[in-house]
Motif scaffolding. Structure first.
Motif, mmCIF file in Angstrom:
data_model
loop_
_atom_site.group_PDB
_atom_site.id
_atom_site.type_symbol
_atom_site.label_atom_id
_atom_site.label_comp_id
_atom_site.label_asym_id
_atom_site.label_seq_id
_atom_site.Cartn_x
_atom_site.Cartn_y
_atom_site.Cartn_z
ATOM 1 N N PHE A 50 -122.317 -71.502 11.525
ATOM 2 C CA PHE A 50 -121.750 -72.132 10.335
ATOM 3 C C PHE A 50 -120.675 -73.101 10.812
ATOM 4 N N ILE A 51 -120.812 -74.375 10.444
ATOM 5 C CA ILE A 51 -119.951 -75.417 11.003
ATOM 6 C C ILE A 51 -119.177 -76.119 9.903
ATOM 7 N N GLU A 52 -117.865 -76.135 10.059
ATOM 8 C CA GLU A 52 -116.987 -76.922 9.199
ATOM 9 C C GLU A 52 -116.580 -78.138 10.015
ATOM 10 N N VAL A 53 -116.980 -79.314 9.585
ATOM 11 C CA VAL A 53 -116.724 -80.551 10.330
ATOM 12 C C VAL A 53 -115.413 -81.166 9.850
ATOM 13 N N LYS A 54 -114.564 -81.535 10.793
ATOM 14 C CA LYS A 54 -113.311 -82.231 10.508
ATOM 15 C C LYS A 54 -113.367 -83.573 11.232
ATOM 16 N N GLN A 59 -105.230 -90.990 13.424
ATOM 17 C CA GLN A 59 -104.455 -89.784 13.731
ATOM 18 C C GLN A 59 -103.245 -89.609 12.815
ATOM 19 N N LYS A 60 -103.256 -90.299 11.691
ATOM 20 C CA LYS A 60 -102.135 -90.234 10.748
ATOM 21 C C LYS A 60 -101.809 -88.793 10.341
ATOM 22 N N PHE A 61 -102.827 -87.968 10.167
ATOM 23 C CA PHE A 61 -102.634 -86.591 9.743
ATOM 24 C C PHE A 61 -102.883 -85.602 10.882
ATOM 25 N N ALA A 64 -108.305 -83.790 14.472
ATOM 26 C CA ALA A 64 -109.215 -82.921 13.725
ATOM 27 C C ALA A 64 -109.161 -81.496 14.256
ATOM 28 N N VAL A 65 -109.106 -81.344 15.571
ATOM 29 C CA VAL A 65 -109.101 -80.007 16.168
ATOM 30 C C VAL A 65 -107.881 -79.198 15.723
ATOM 31 N N GLU A 66 -106.806 -79.856 15.369
ATOM 32 C CA GLU A 66 -105.598 -79.159 14.928
ATOM 33 C C GLU A 66 -105.731 -78.560 13.527
#
Length: 67
Positions: A50-54, A59-61, A64-66
């Motif tokens: 099950f994959i949640e893609v970010k 890099q404003k926010f 993705a890994v964070e």
């Protein structure tokens, strides 16, 4: 379609391509149950993933890994 949705769709397609290269079959994308959603569901001979893609366009926010 809003720009963040376009970026998200691109990220999900990249995730699917990566999983296919690893030998997984994509079972479903954007699977919903009520208000819940799972971006990608993939399967191989031994695992269901099950994959949640970010996906981030910048890099404003943060990265993705964070998230």
């Amino acid at each position: 379609m809003a720009e963040h949705n376009v970026v998200g769709n691109i990220g999900e397609e990249i995730a699917c391509q990566i999983m296919r290269k690893k030998g997984f079959r994509i079972v479903d994308t954007n699977w919903r149950f009520g208000h819940l959603e799972m971006d990608v569901i993939a399967i191989n001979k031994k695992e269901i993933v099950f994959i949640e893609v970010k996906t981030r366009g910048n890099q404003k926010f943060g990265y993705a890994v964070e998230s």
